[in-house]
Design a protein around this motif. Structure first.
Motif, short mmCIF file in Angstrom:
data_model
loop_
_atom_site.label_atom_id
_atom_site.label_comp_id
_atom_site.label_asym_id
_atom_site.label_seq_id
_atom_site.Cartn_x
_atom_site.Cartn_y
_atom_site.Cartn_z
N ALA A 194 0.84 -1.43 0.34
CA ALA A 194 -0.01 0.12 -0.13
C ALA A 194 0.70 1.14 0.06
O ALA A 194 1.80 1.09 0.88
N GLY A 195 0.64 1.87 -0.42
CA GLY A 195 1.05 3.21 -0.98
C GLY A 195 1.95 3.39 -2.08
O GLY A 195 2.67 4.60 -2.82
N GLY A 196 2.64 2.14 -2.49
CA GLY A 196 3.36 1.93 -3.62
C GLY A 196 2.87 2.57 -4.98
O GLY A 196 1.92 2.65 -5.25
N SER A 197 3.44 2.36 -6.28
CA SER A 197 3.66 2.26 -7.76
C SER A 197 3.07 0.70 -7.85
O SER A 197 4.06 0.25 -8.26
N ARG A 198 2.76 0.80 -9.39
CA ARG A 198 2.90 0.07 -10.92
C ARG A 198 2.51 1.13 -11.65
O ARG A 198 1.70 1.28 -11.44
N ARG A 199 3.08 0.41 -12.42
CA ARG A 199 2.38 0.63 -14.51
C ARG A 199 2.46 -0.59 -14.88
O ARG A 199 3.12 -1.69 -15.46
N VAL A 229 -0.23 1.43 -24.77
CA VAL A 229 -1.39 2.26 -24.02
C VAL A 229 -1.14 2.06 -22.55
O VAL A 229 -0.69 1.06 -22.08
N TYR A 230 -0.48 2.89 -21.29
CA TYR A 230 -0.73 2.29 -20.00
C TYR A 230 -0.97 3.24 -19.13
O TYR A 230 -1.64 3.58 -19.16
N LEU A 231 -1.08 2.27 -17.69
CA LEU A 231 -1.60 2.52 -16.21
C LEU A 231 -0.65 3.38 -15.41
O LEU A 231 -0.81 2.41 -15.02
N GLN A 232 -0.21 4.19 -15.04
CA GLN A 232 0.27 3.97 -13.78
C GLN A 232 -0.41 4.40 -13.07
O GLN A 232 -1.21 5.26 -13.13
N MET A 233 0.08 3.69 -11.36
CA MET A 233 -0.45 3.52 -10.46
C MET A 233 0.11 4.08 -9.45
O MET A 233 0.74 3.12 -9.21
N ASN A 234 -0.18 4.85 -8.65
CA ASN A 234 0.37 5.43 -7.60
C ASN A 234 -0.41 5.45 -6.18
O ASN A 234 -1.35 5.38 -6.46
N SER A 235 0.03 5.69 -5.10
CA SER A 235 -0.63 5.85 -4.15
C SER A 235 -1.67 4.97 -4.23
O SER A 235 -2.99 4.67 -3.21
N LEU A 236 -1.19 3.16 -4.25
CA LEU A 236 -2.37 2.41 -4.11
C LEU A 236 -2.90 1.72 -3.06
O LEU A 236 -2.24 1.89 -1.97
N LYS A 237 -3.82 1.13 -2.86
CA LYS A 237 -4.68 0.61 -2.03
C LYS A 237 -5.03 -0.05 -2.05
O LYS A 237 -4.71 -0.86 -3.12
N PRO A 238 -5.07 -1.00 -0.82
CA PRO A 238 -5.15 -2.66 -0.22
C PRO A 238 -6.87 -2.89 -2.04
O PRO A 238 -7.16 -3.94 -2.45
N GLU A 239 -8.01 -1.72 -2.28
CA GLU A 239 -9.44 -2.01 -2.62
C GLU A 239 -8.53 -1.92 -4.20
O GLU A 239 -9.29 -1.66 -4.75
N ASP A 240 -7.63 -1.14 -4.73
CA ASP A 240 -6.84 -2.09 -6.24
C ASP A 240 -7.08 -2.71 -6.07
O ASP A 240 -6.26 -3.30 -7.91
N THR A 241 -6.19 -3.61 -5.54
CA THR A 241 -6.00 -5.34 -5.73
C THR A 241 -7.58 -5.97 -7.06
O THR A 241 -8.23 -5.30 -6.08
#
Length: 127
Positions: A14-19, A79-91
């Motif tokens: 949580a709080g991390g990033s993924r692309r 196409v990219y999706l940069q995901m920042n400030s990830l939360k458990p509910e983004d799973t």
């Protein structure tokens, strides 16, 4: 026939990033709406973010505004999706999708409007 291949999924705290990346092929030269959707266990598939390949118009779900960014590299048909400030509910399993139509409103986030889908990539956010 448009084909889509997603990559970039994995586990993150949580709080991390993924692309995430979505490589497309089979375009006919027309504009497409490209979208990222996600589906968590026991939940319906929901739209996360979309981009129209001609003009780069974007649209985001309220739940990801300010945290996720969708972008495109036309030279790579990706196409990219940069995901920042990830939360458990983004799973969820994240899917890339495409359709040869454009909507400038919430209809663009409706998964039933999309014809072409990738196989999905799992994103797991741990607390």
């Amino acid at each position: 026939q448009v084909q889509l291949v997603e990559s970039g999924g994995g586990s993150v705290q949580a709080g991390g990033s993924r692309r995430l990346s979505c490589a497309a092929s089979g375009y006919t030269g027309r504009g497409y709406s490209m979208g990222w959707f996600r589906q968590a266990p026991g939940k319906e598939r929901e739209g996360v973010a979309t981009i129209y390949t001609r003009g780069g118009y974007t649209y985001y779900a309220d739940s990801v505004k300010g945290r996720f960014t969708i972008s495109q590299d036309n030279a790579k048909d990706t196409v990219y999706l940069q995901m920042n400030s990830l939360k458990p509910e983004d799973t969820a399993v994240y899917y890339c999708a495409a359709t040869a139509s454009y909507w400038a409103d919430r209809r663009t986030l409706d998964p039933v409007r999309y014809n072409y889908w990738g196989q999905g990539t799992q994103v797991t956010v741990s607390s």
